[in-house]
Write a protein that holds these residues in place. Structure first.
Motif, PDB file in Angstrom:
ATOM      1  N   ILE A  60       8.769  -7.756  -2.272  1.00  0.00           N
ATOM      2  CA  ILE A  60       8.467  -6.980  -1.070  1.00  0.00           C
ATOM      3  C   ILE A  60       8.609  -7.833   0.196  1.00  0.00           C
ATOM      4  O   ILE A  60       9.182  -7.420   1.193  1.00  0.00           O
ATOM      5  CB  ILE A  60       7.017  -6.439  -1.138  1.00  0.00           C
ATOM      6  N   ILE A  61       8.092  -9.042   0.115  1.00  0.00           N
ATOM      7  CA  ILE A  61       8.142  -9.917   1.285  1.00  0.00           C
ATOM      8  C   ILE A  61       9.597 -10.179   1.685  1.00  0.00           C
ATOM      9  O   ILE A  61       9.964 -10.153   2.849  1.00  0.00           O
ATOM     10  CB  ILE A  61       7.406 -11.251   0.995  1.00  0.00           C
ATOM     11  N   GLU A  62      10.418 -10.376   0.670  1.00  0.00           N
ATOM     12  CA  GLU A  62      11.824 -10.671   0.929  1.00  0.00           C
ATOM     13  C   GLU A  62      12.581  -9.419   1.383  1.00  0.00           C
ATOM     14  O   GLU A  62      13.190  -9.390   2.447  1.00  0.00           O
ATOM     15  CB  GLU A  62      12.424 -11.245  -0.371  1.00  0.00           C
ATOM     16  N   LYS A  63      12.482  -8.355   0.603  1.00  0.00           N
ATOM     17  CA  LYS A  63      13.344  -7.193   0.829  1.00  0.00           C
ATOM     18  C   LYS A  63      12.894  -6.276   1.968  1.00  0.00           C
ATOM     19  O   LYS A  63      13.667  -5.472   2.471  1.00  0.00           O
ATOM     20  CB  LYS A  63      13.495  -6.378  -0.474  1.00  0.00           C
ATOM     21  N   ILE A  93      11.415   1.622  -6.564  1.00  0.00           N
ATOM     22  CA  ILE A  93      12.224   1.583  -7.783  1.00  0.00           C
ATOM     23  C   ILE A  93      12.439   0.139  -8.231  1.00  0.00           C
ATOM     24  O   ILE A  93      12.268  -0.209  -9.392  1.00  0.00           O
ATOM     25  CB  ILE A  93      13.591   2.278  -7.547  1.00  0.00           C
ATOM     26  N   GLU A  94      12.753  -0.711  -7.263  1.00  0.00           N
ATOM     27  CA  GLU A  94      13.063  -2.108  -7.623  1.00  0.00           C
ATOM     28  C   GLU A  94      11.870  -2.860  -8.204  1.00  0.00           C
ATOM     29  O   GLU A  94      12.042  -3.796  -8.977  1.00  0.00           O
ATOM     30  CB  GLU A  94      13.566  -2.856  -6.380  1.00  0.00           C
ATOM     31  N   THR A  95      10.680  -2.495  -7.756  1.00  0.00           N
ATOM     32  CA  THR A  95       9.523  -3.280  -8.197  1.00  0.00           C
ATOM     33  C   THR A  95       8.821  -2.678  -9.391  1.00  0.00           C
ATOM     34  O   THR A  95       7.874  -3.255  -9.902  1.00  0.00           O
ATOM     35  CB  THR A  95       8.489  -3.417  -7.062  1.00  0.00           C
ATOM     36  N   ARG A 123      13.802   5.559   2.973  1.00  0.00           N
ATOM     37  CA  ARG A 123      14.659   5.158   1.855  1.00  0.00           C
ATOM     38  C   ARG A 123      14.372   3.728   1.420  1.00  0.00           C
ATOM     39  O   ARG A 123      14.387   3.415   0.235  1.00  0.00           O
ATOM     40  CB  ARG A 123      16.141   5.323   2.237  1.00  0.00           C
ATOM     41  N   LEU A 124      14.078   2.883   2.405  1.00  0.00           N
ATOM     42  CA  LEU A 124      13.735   1.498   2.066  1.00  0.00           C
ATOM     43  C   LEU A 124      12.513   1.465   1.145  1.00  0.00           C
ATOM     44  O   LEU A 124      12.499   0.770   0.120  1.00  0.00           O
ATOM     45  CB  LEU A 124      13.454   0.689   3.344  1.00  0.00           C
ATOM     46  N   ILE A 125      11.494   2.213   1.516  1.00  0.00           N
ATOM     47  CA  ILE A 125      10.272   2.222   0.696  1.00  0.00           C
ATOM     48  C   ILE A 125      10.568   2.769  -0.708  1.00  0.00           C
ATOM     49  O   ILE A 125      10.132   2.202  -1.714  1.00  0.00           O
ATOM     50  CB  ILE A 125       9.167   3.078   1.366  1.00  0.00           C
ATOM     51  N   GLU A 126      11.338   3.854  -0.750  1.00  0.00           N
ATOM     52  CA  GLU A 126      11.678   4.427  -2.060  1.00  0.00           C
ATOM     53  C   GLU A 126      12.426   3.411  -2.915  1.00  0.00           C
ATOM     54  O   GLU A 126      12.162   3.246  -4.095  1.00  0.00           O
ATOM     55  CB  GLU A 126      12.557   5.686  -1.887  1.00  0.00           C
ATOM     56  N   GLN A 127      13.336   2.714  -2.253  1.00  0.00           N
ATOM     57  CA  GLN A 127      14.127   1.729  -2.972  1.00  0.00           C
ATOM     58  C   GLN A 127      13.229   0.587  -3.479  1.00  0.00           C
ATOM     59  O   GLN A 127      13.344   0.153  -4.623  1.00  0.00           O
ATOM     60  CB  GLN A 127      15.183   1.180  -2.020  1.00  0.00           C
ATOM     61  N   LEU A 128      12.319   0.145  -2.611  1.00  0.00           N
ATOM     62  CA  LEU A 128      11.410  -0.923  -3.023  1.00  0.00           C
ATOM     63  C   LEU A 128      10.570  -0.475  -4.216  1.00  0.00           C
ATOM     64  O   LEU A 128      10.301  -1.252  -5.130  1.00  0.00           O
ATOM     65  CB  LEU A 128      10.481  -1.313  -1.868  1.00  0.00           C
ATOM     66  N   ARG A 141       0.831  -1.205   0.000  1.00  0.00           N
ATOM     67  CA  ARG A 141       0.000   0.000   0.000  1.00  0.00           C
ATOM     68  C   ARG A 141       0.865   1.254   0.000  1.00  0.00           C
ATOM     69  O   ARG A 141       0.545   2.226  -0.679  1.00  0.00           O
ATOM     70  CB  ARG A 141      -0.921   0.003   1.221  1.00  0.00           C
ATOM     71  N   LEU A 142       1.952   1.217   0.748  1.00  0.00           N
ATOM     72  CA  LEU A 142       2.829   2.388   0.789  1.00  0.00           C
ATOM     73  C   LEU A 142       3.461   2.664  -0.572  1.00  0.00           C
ATOM     74  O   LEU A 142       3.724   3.809  -0.918  1.00  0.00           O
ATOM     75  CB  LEU A 142       3.918   2.200   1.837  1.00  0.00           C
ATOM     76  N   LEU A 143       3.710   1.609  -1.333  1.00  0.00           N
ATOM     77  CA  LEU A 143       4.258   1.834  -2.669  1.00  0.00           C
ATOM     78  C   LEU A 143       3.270   2.618  -3.513  1.00  0.00           C
ATOM     79  O   LEU A 143       3.634   3.521  -4.243  1.00  0.00           O
ATOM     80  CB  LEU A 143       4.547   0.501  -3.367  1.00  0.00           C
ATOM     81  N   GLY A 144       1.993   2.249  -3.372  1.00  0.00           N
ATOM     82  CA  GLY A 144       0.964   2.917  -4.171  1.00  0.00           C
ATOM     83  C   GLY A 144       0.631   4.295  -3.628  1.00  0.00           C
ATOM     84  O   GLY A 144       0.369   5.224  -4.381  1.00  0.00           O
TER      85      GLY A 144
END
Ligand code: ATP
Ligand code: MG
Length: 714
Positions: free
Chosen positions: A475-478, A461-463, A454-459, A393-396
């Motif tokens: 997401i579950i892993e990282k 970008i990665e996804t 930063r973790l969320i921002e990175q996730l 949800r935070l990604l969105g």
């Protein structure tokens, strides 16, 4: 075409083939209302009166919507994809997604389920320094939802004293907070959609012209706002066709009003009220029991149901001495039924309260009987799943404070309560989301919270661009969730559930048509909040079906067990306290439960039950007394040692554990501080679960938990 209409009886046929008029089908359980509604849609389409585009059908559960869509595609060769068939919530969500701008919502708006809503209200009270004993969060949620269901915003709420004044202010604060976060609760979906259509004339006209036929199942359970919403959509001359049964109105506690049905009759149906009286679902004895129960209600529109299916089997009644004993009995019967060739999916285990399912689940699990629970602690409500969803949800939508707080320090990242308080205060002052406020934190809090951002921002970008299942997996892993549960002693189940979430995402994107406006992630998150539990692990597997009576509405099974028929549980104590109306609603619930069964019905109760950590001593439900004796087959064999349970008059059976518990044996005399001397007559369970039944003579027969009872052998 003739195939379509074959097998309908004459009032059903009349209803299906009505000309373009409004109509109300008022009929009892199992008389084919849902079937008529579905067949009418198919008939309208196959006679060219309307295309799939012009139909709006409201069902009661997502499961029902799916079944209806599947049924339709088997009846008429059409693409059901563009059709609007769903629950009120689902349909409103769809409309709001399509017109999010006009509705004043972010494109990726998230839905708060009831637990999220409660968390949000608690947070709000804390931020505003409001005493949560004076304004209990649960009550406040109820207050807010009840107002929304009446179509009332905080600014429109009636204030009659200081206390209400404060509650209304809190409601207003809550509205502001939701808007800031870009989230909507369940009631908001409807209200927002209603207001949008009311305010926006071009949009309203568009939908009014589009939907020529509006069909509503279970109309007796619509609340005031839902009714107004329907009326608005039908305002352009659509034909409204509704089916319902006043005897199955079971959502008064959520604002549903049988009165709406009368209003409906006045507003729309006029002369076109059709009654169906033949029941095609249940055998005679089951129907007779249902009729006998419901006739005790006074507030009824009144109707007769009959069947030509023959009497069938008697209703099997069992009185257990404990909830464990009841569970053993039920599971033993289920195993036998399955051995006899009954499909587990055709067996339903019903209960009044979700809390009852634990004991039943335990026993099913121990005996290796596959089962599936609808509702209750649903898959999407489990802790680990909610955590994973919060990251998604935070990604969105980074402004989603509820999601933020759920995972900012999960797994732990050294972010203390103090840091979060600072953060919340800053966010409150600057009127921004926690996510945005994080940038202005300094010192150690600034660092730790900054690392999370930063973790969320990175996730993110990665996804980006990843297919949904891979995104979920990543997401579950990282996020550290997987690692956290790997090191947790009891994390295995949770890891399996997280894997199941990846599977759910994969199934989801394979399901053509599931992905709507906003893309796969948003649609998936919407599903998780709206359809919780219905996409569970093991779907399609041959499993016994467990659910609350509320969740069973509209469904049918060959074999039904109604468990926990005890005074205070079913009828529920809240309703007994609520007076006659409360009891009548419980009786309708009982009527719903009984009428789910096709061939065989079991009713059972227990003399003692562990609920919410306490042992309760129970008396059989008054509803059992309402079933005529001659319809019952009592399965207890032994004579009753105590007269405390007169409804069944018998007691015992072969389900007790013969071994002694805690070193005590049957026949032994013991002393209890309060009840005095007594003789142990039976025992069950072991270790911390061990319980003994003791005949205390003048003080009666009691079940006691050994751990607490402090018995002295004499
Ligand atoms: P509820 O009030 O529980 O929602 P309902 O009135 O909607 O019940 P349905 O579920 O539509 O009833 O029908 C009950 C069962 O009877 C279904 O299995 C349905 O297929 C069957 N049925 C309905 N009408 C007929 C008919 N004319 N001939 C044979 N079977 C029928
Ligand atoms: Mg139905």
């Amino acid at each position: 075409m003739s195939d379509l209409l074959a097998n309908l009886n004459s009032p059903q046929l009349q209803a299906v083939t009505l000309p373009p008029v409004h109509a109300l089908i008022l009929a009892g359980a199992g008389s084919g209302k849902t079937r008529v509604l579905t067949t009418r849609i198919a008939w309208l389409m196959s006679t060219g009166q309307v295309g799939p585009h012009g139909v709006l059908a409201v069902t009661f559960t997502n499961k029902a919507a799916k079944e209806m869509t599947a049924r339709l595609s088997s009846l008429v060769p059409i693409n059901t994809r563009g059709m609007w068939i769903g629950t009120f919530h689902g349909l409103c969500n769809r409309l709001l997604r399509a017109h999010y701008r006009e509705a004043g919502l972010p494109q990726t708006f998230q839905i708060l389920d009831s637990a999220d809503q409660l968390a949000m209200v608690k947070r709000l009270l804390k931020n505003l320094n409001v005493d949560d004993e004076k304004y209990p969060p649960r009550e406040l949620c109820h207050f807010i939802n009840a107002h929304k269901e009446q179509g009332l915003r905080a600014s429109q709420a009636e204030v009659y004293d200081n206390y209400t004044q404060k509650r209304v202010e809190l409601y207003a604060e809550y509205e502001t907070q939701c808007n800031r976060e870009g989230v909507v609760d369940f009631a908001e979906l409807l209200l927002r959609c209603y207001e949008l259509l009311q305010r926006n004339e071009p949009l309203r006209k568009h939908y009014q012209e589009r939907f020529r036929y509006i069909l509503v199942d279970e109309v007796q359970d619509t609340n005031k706002l839902q009714y107004a919403w329907l009326k608005l959509l039908a305002g352009g001359g659509a034909m409204v066709f509704a089916v319902g049964d006043d005897d199955q109105s079971i959502y008064a506690f959520r604002g549903a009003e049988v009165g709406n049905m009368r209003e409906f009759e006045r507003d729309y149906a006029g002369d076109n009220v059709i009654r169906l009286e033949q029941n095609y679902r249940s055998h005679g004895n089951i129907l007779a029991a249902a009729n006998a129960i419901i006739k005790n209600n006074r507030e009824r529109l009144g109707k007769n149901l009959w069947t030509d299916a023959g009497e069938g089997e008697p209703i099997r009644a069992f009185e257990a001495y404990s909830d464990l004993d009841e569970a053993r009995f039920v599971v033993e019967e289920i195993r036998e039924l399955v051995r006899d060739g009954i499909s587990p999916t055709q067996i339903a285990l019903l209960y009044r309260s979700n809390a009852q399912s634990r004991v039943l689940e335990n026993e099913l699990f121990t005996k290796n009987v596959p089962y599936k629970v609808y509702g209750g602690l649903r898959f999407f409500e489990r802790q680990e799943i909610k955590h994973a969803l919060a990251y998604l949800r935070l990604l969105g939508n980074p402004d989603d404070d509820t999601a933020f707080l759920r995972v900012v320090n999960f797994p732990t990242r050294g972010i203390g309560a103090r840091s979060l308080e600072n953060l919340q205060a800053t966010a409150h002052q600057t009127n921004s989301s926690l996510y945005n406020a994080a940038a202005s934190l300094s010192g150690k809090s600034g660092q730790t919270v900054g690392a999370f951002i930063r973790l969320i921002e990175q996730l993110r970008i990665e996804t980006e661009g990843l297919p949904l299942p891979e995104m979920v997996e990543h997401i579950i892993e990282k996020s550290g969730l997987a690692q956290h549960y790997r090191t947790d002693k009891e994390g295995q189940d949770r890891l399996e559930n997280l894997d199941e979430l990846i599977n759910a995402a994969a199934t989801f994107i394979d399901d053509e048509g599931a992905i709507g406006e906003g893309g796969a992630l948003v649609s998936f998150l919407t599903l998780a909040s709206l359809e919780a539990g219905e996409h569970q692990a093991g779907e399609g597997q041959e499993a016994v079906q467990l659910m609350s009576v509320h969740a069973a509405k509209g469904l049918e099974f060959d074999v039904v067990f109604i468990t926990g028929l005890e005074q205070g549980l079913f009828p529920h104590e809240n309703s007994i306290n609520a007076g006659k109306d409360g009891l009548e609603e419980e009786r309708r619930l009982m009527y719903v439960a009984v009428t789910r069964a096709r061939q065989r019905l079991y009713v059972s109760c227990a003399q003692t039950r562990m609920l919410h950590g306490q042992t309760r001593y129970c008396v059989p439900s008054s509803f059992l007394d309402e079933i005529p004796e001659q319809l019952l087959l009592k399965l207890n064999k032994k004579a009753a040692p105590a007269a405390a349970f007169p409804a069944f008059g018998s007691f015992g059976g072969g389900y007790a554990e013969p071994a002694a518990a805690g070193g005590l044996r049957i026949g032994q005399t013991v002393e209890h501080a309060k009840f005095g001397l007594g003789v142990i007559v039976s025992t069950e369970g072991r270790g911390a679960d061990a319980r003994v039944q003791i005949n205390f003579g003048g003080s009666g027969m009691k079940w006691l938990a050994l751990e607490y009872a402090k018995l002295t052998p004499v």
